[in-house]
Design a protein around this motif. Sequence first.
Motif, PDB file in Angstrom:
ATOM      1  N   THR A 394       0.831  -1.216   0.000  1.00  0.00           N
ATOM      2  CA  THR A 394       0.000   0.000   0.000  1.00  0.00           C
ATOM      3  C   THR A 394       0.864   1.265   0.000  1.00  0.00           C
ATOM      4  O   THR A 394       0.701   2.129  -0.866  1.00  0.00           O
ATOM      5  CB  THR A 394      -0.942  -0.007   1.227  1.00  0.00           C
ATOM      6  N   LEU A 395       1.792   1.357   0.973  1.00  0.00           N
ATOM      7  CA  LEU A 395       2.632   2.559   1.024  1.00  0.00           C
ATOM      8  C   LEU A 395       3.524   2.654  -0.219  1.00  0.00           C
ATOM      9  O   LEU A 395       3.817   3.739  -0.701  1.00  0.00           O
ATOM     10  CB  LEU A 395       3.485   2.581   2.293  1.00  0.00           C
ATOM     11  N   GLY A 396       3.935   1.507  -0.724  1.00  0.00           N
ATOM     12  CA  GLY A 396       4.762   1.486  -1.941  1.00  0.00           C
ATOM     13  C   GLY A 396       3.994   2.063  -3.111  1.00  0.00           C
ATOM     14  O   GLY A 396       4.520   2.863  -3.900  1.00  0.00           O
ATOM     15  N   PHE A 397       2.722   1.673  -3.216  1.00  0.00           N
ATOM     16  CA  PHE A 397       1.899   2.193  -4.317  1.00  0.00           C
ATOM     17  C   PHE A 397       1.667   3.707  -4.139  1.00  0.00           C
ATOM     18  O   PHE A 397       1.719   4.470  -5.105  1.00  0.00           O
ATOM     19  CB  PHE A 397       0.566   1.437  -4.359  1.00  0.00           C
ATOM     20  N   ILE A 398       1.476   4.114  -2.880  1.00  0.00           N
ATOM     21  CA  ILE A 398       1.310   5.562  -2.616  1.00  0.00           C
ATOM     22  C   ILE A 398       2.597   6.309  -3.013  1.00  0.00           C
ATOM     23  O   ILE A 398       2.551   7.394  -3.602  1.00  0.00           O
ATOM     24  CB  ILE A 398       0.941   5.807  -1.127  1.00  0.00           C
ATOM     25  N   ALA A 399       3.739   5.692  -2.728  1.00  0.00           N
ATOM     26  CA  ALA A 399       5.016   6.315  -3.116  1.00  0.00           C
ATOM     27  C   ALA A 399       5.079   6.484  -4.628  1.00  0.00           C
ATOM     28  O   ALA A 399       5.573   7.505  -5.133  1.00  0.00           O
ATOM     29  CB  ALA A 399       6.179   5.456  -2.630  1.00  0.00           C
ATOM     30  N   LEU A 400       4.552   5.480  -5.362  1.00  0.00           N
ATOM     31  CA  LEU A 400       4.563   5.571  -6.833  1.00  0.00           C
ATOM     32  C   LEU A 400       3.662   6.711  -7.303  1.00  0.00           C
ATOM     33  O   LEU A 400       4.014   7.470  -8.209  1.00  0.00           O
ATOM     34  CB  LEU A 400       4.101   4.234  -7.424  1.00  0.00           C
ATOM     35  N   VAL A 401       2.491   6.857  -6.654  1.00  0.00           N
ATOM     36  CA  VAL A 401       1.554   7.924  -7.039  1.00  0.00           C
ATOM     37  C   VAL A 401       2.186   9.293  -6.733  1.00  0.00           C
ATOM     38  O   VAL A 401       2.137  10.216  -7.565  1.00  0.00           O
ATOM     39  CB  VAL A 401       0.204   7.751  -6.286  1.00  0.00           C
ATOM     40  N   ILE A 402       2.817   9.400  -5.560  1.00  0.00           N
ATOM     41  CA  ILE A 402       3.426  10.683  -5.186  1.00  0.00           C
ATOM     42  C   ILE A 402       4.616  11.002  -6.105  1.00  0.00           C
ATOM     43  O   ILE A 402       4.816  12.148  -6.503  1.00  0.00           O
ATOM     44  CB  ILE A 402       3.835  10.679  -3.692  1.00  0.00           C
ATOM     45  N   SER A 403       5.369   9.967  -6.487  1.00  0.00           N
ATOM     46  CA  SER A 403       6.475  10.195  -7.429  1.00  0.00           C
ATOM     47  C   SER A 403       5.931  10.671  -8.765  1.00  0.00           C
ATOM     48  O   SER A 403       6.559  11.484  -9.453  1.00  0.00           O
ATOM     49  CB  SER A 403       7.265   8.906  -7.652  1.00  0.00           C
ATOM     50  N   THR A 404       4.738  10.168  -9.134  1.00  0.00           N
ATOM     51  CA  THR A 404       4.126  10.607 -10.391  1.00  0.00           C
ATOM     52  C   THR A 404       3.757  12.093 -10.290  1.00  0.00           C
ATOM     53  O   THR A 404       3.981  12.863 -11.235  1.00  0.00           O
ATOM     54  CB  THR A 404       2.873   9.749 -10.693  1.00  0.00           C
ATOM     55  N   LEU A 405       3.231  12.501  -9.128  1.00  0.00           N
ATOM     56  CA  LEU A 405       2.909  13.926  -8.929  1.00  0.00           C
ATOM     57  C   LEU A 405       4.179  14.770  -9.016  1.00  0.00           C
ATOM     58  O   LEU A 405       4.184  15.854  -9.604  1.00  0.00           O
ATOM     59  CB  LEU A 405       2.264  14.127  -7.543  1.00  0.00           C
ATOM     60  N   HIS A 406       5.255  14.234  -8.417  1.00  0.00           N
ATOM     61  CA  HIS A 406       6.558  14.922  -8.441  1.00  0.00           C
ATOM     62  C   HIS A 406       6.995  15.128  -9.900  1.00  0.00           C
ATOM     63  O   HIS A 406       7.431  16.214 -10.283  1.00  0.00           O
ATOM     64  CB  HIS A 406       7.555  14.050  -7.674  1.00  0.00           C
ATOM     65  N   THR A 407       6.850  14.068 -10.696  1.00  0.00           N
ATOM     66  CA  THR A 407       7.257  14.143 -12.107  1.00  0.00           C
ATOM     67  C   THR A 407       6.368  15.112 -12.882  1.00  0.00           C
ATOM     68  O   THR A 407       6.850  15.902 -13.698  1.00  0.00           O
ATOM     69  CB  THR A 407       7.179  12.730 -12.740  1.00  0.00           C
ATOM     70  N   LEU A 408       5.052  15.047 -12.612  1.00  0.00           N
ATOM     71  CA  LEU A 408       4.119  15.917 -13.347  1.00  0.00           C
ATOM     72  C   LEU A 408       4.350  17.386 -12.997  1.00  0.00           C
ATOM     73  O   LEU A 408       4.301  18.253 -13.883  1.00  0.00           O
ATOM     74  CB  LEU A 408       2.671  15.524 -13.025  1.00  0.00           C
ATOM     75  N   THR A 409       4.618  17.680 -11.717  1.00  0.00           N
ATOM     76  CA  THR A 409       4.849  19.083 -11.352  1.00  0.00           C
ATOM     77  C   THR A 409       6.193  19.564 -11.899  1.00  0.00           C
ATOM     78  O   THR A 409       6.378  20.745 -12.160  1.00  0.00           O
ATOM     79  CB  THR A 409       4.831  19.293  -9.810  1.00  0.00           C
ATOM     80  N   TYR A 410       7.118  18.615 -12.095  1.00  0.00           N
ATOM     81  CA  TYR A 410       8.394  19.000 -12.714  1.00  0.00           C
ATOM     82  C   TYR A 410       8.167  19.350 -14.185  1.00  0.00           C
ATOM     83  O   TYR A 410       8.625  20.373 -14.675  1.00  0.00           O
ATOM     84  CB  TYR A 410       9.402  17.841 -12.584  1.00  0.00           C
ATOM     85  N   GLY A 411       7.391  18.481 -14.864  1.00  0.00           N
ATOM     86  CA  GLY A 411       7.180  18.691 -16.299  1.00  0.00           C
ATOM     87  C   GLY A 411       6.225  19.844 -16.575  1.00  0.00           C
ATOM     88  O   GLY A 411       6.408  20.609 -17.520  1.00  0.00           O
ATOM     89  N   TRP A 412       5.188  19.939 -15.732  1.00  0.00           N
ATOM     90  CA  TRP A 412       4.133  20.968 -15.872  1.00  0.00           C
ATOM     91  C   TRP A 412       3.623  21.012 -17.298  1.00  0.00           C
ATOM     92  O   TRP A 412       3.184  19.987 -17.794  1.00  0.00           O
ATOM     93  CB  TRP A 412       4.699  22.316 -15.398  1.00  0.00           C
ATOM     94  N   SER A 413       3.754  22.140 -17.988  1.00  0.00           N
ATOM     95  CA  SER A 413       3.153  22.239 -19.334  1.00  0.00           C
ATOM     96  C   SER A 413       4.191  22.043 -20.438  1.00  0.00           C
ATOM     97  O   SER A 413       3.923  22.331 -21.602  1.00  0.00           O
ATOM     98  CB  SER A 413       2.495  23.611 -19.478  1.00  0.00           C
TER      99      SER A 413
END
Length: 488
Positions: A394-413
């Motif tokens: 569960t926490l591992g999957f949450i880490a993956l989701v949060i890493s995805t947010l990290h990547t998306l906010t890095y890439g932005w538009s």
Amino acid sequence: MSGGDMAKPLLGHRSTEGDPSVVPAAGRTIGVLGSGDFARSLAIRLVCSGFKVVVGSRNPKRKACLFPSAAEVTFQAEAVKKTDVIFVAVFREHYTTLCDLADVLAGKILVDVSNNTEINHHRESNAEYLASLFPACTVVKGFNVVSAWTLQSGARDGNKQVLICSNSQEAKRTVAEIAQVMGFTPVDMGCMSSACEIENIPLRLLPAWKIPIFLALGLFLCFFTYNLVRQVIHPYIREQKNKFYKIPVEVVNTTLPCVAYVMLSLVYLPGVLAACSQLYYGTKYRRFPDWLDQWLQHRKQIGLLSFFCAALHAVYSLCLPMRRSHRYQLIETAVKQAMEKKMNIWVEEEVWRMEIYISVGIIALGLLSLLAITSLPSIANSLNWREFSFIQSTLGFIALVISTLHTLTYGWSRAFDENQYKFYLPPTYTLTLLVPCTVILAKIAFSLPCIQHRLLRIRRGWEKGRYVKFVLPSATGEYSSGETSSNV
Ligand code: NAP
């Protein structure tokens, strides 16, 4: 060795009370041939565990001071006479020098603790060689996987397992009892033909890490080349700008998070593939293909390498402002803005993007650290199955989701900015999103009630198309049985 022998527990629940012929493990006399590092550590451990120890040396006077006073150090022949179980702490090439002792050794148990310097160094294992030199003895292979240091520090630290093999079940049981009293966990590896395998174990270099390390290196190489082309080669060819100084820090620092993020998703992808296979075939009893099996077994190492890359990325990122190039660029921008008389340089959207990007990055790294720590055997052993699966799954999957947010906010538009497509190559972050997003979408799909229910039933043993016997209470309260298809 027969299958029956293997099935028997190595340590039978024998009661030794009232049986004078059975010598209890602790308290019995154990012999050690040799007075080197291993012999010394072994003697200390045996004495601490309550055994009487007699050490056989070629030069007992000189060596006695190296052993605890409770251990008797004497000549080899004298030592051998006083005991039935003798640890041979001598290198294989010196076994022949012990041949003079053949008569006194007859009928005794010899424990071969030796290791080789190369995998499959000799045609026959050291233990088999020892057995051929002393046919009147019973040879047991064991303790070679334990270092002299582990022996001295006791079984508190490091690996507690002692792999044992022998053609004699009784001799194996005796040595297993000794190992257990010393605080180790004996593991029955079967008959003497396993000795070669046991001798190779201490020589193998990170066998479980080979595939994950090659995977990480492969991903690193691919992303590094991709980033190099985009960040260094492209400006050099198109604008004649020299950006080669970016290679040691900037290019590496944009590559590391890509590897960490993709590796993290590769920890969860085989689980998704396994679930798809179970749903497709409607059973959990069908074997996964070998490559998937191997992948599932290497998830821990892949996850630890993901954490390693993420930690390096964090350190690199913290050090970015220390670089000279960064200071020059900062001053250059400030001077430019002053000359253009720009006073307000605050961009609200950029500020928010950066704040969120850093915050989710720190949370993701924190979760990855937790996953890494709990995968260590000493910590994992202190967790029950539910706690372990909650953290790792569960926490591992949450880490993956949060890493995805990290990547998306890095890439932005940036994905929608055509200037970001260097040589028509999309920004790197868009590529890294592919596998993790597939895993996240699949996990969401598996949590839909209709799929989750079917998956749960399969994992509890239900099979598609299999008829099961059912028992129903009749109207009178009696039970009637019949057959039905379980997937109806
Ligand atoms: P070591 O320090 O070199 O000791 C070897 C001992 O063998 C010597 O002290 C010597 O004792 C005795 N020996 C008997 N006949 C000999 C001869 N003809 N020539 C030279 N020495 C002779 O080696 P070690 O590290 O204790 O290793 C001993 C065995 O344990 C090896 O087979 C090794 O593979 C195995 N082992 C060691 C470790 C470890 O961590 N060190 C771990 C696992 C397995 P005397 O002079 O008193 O006779």
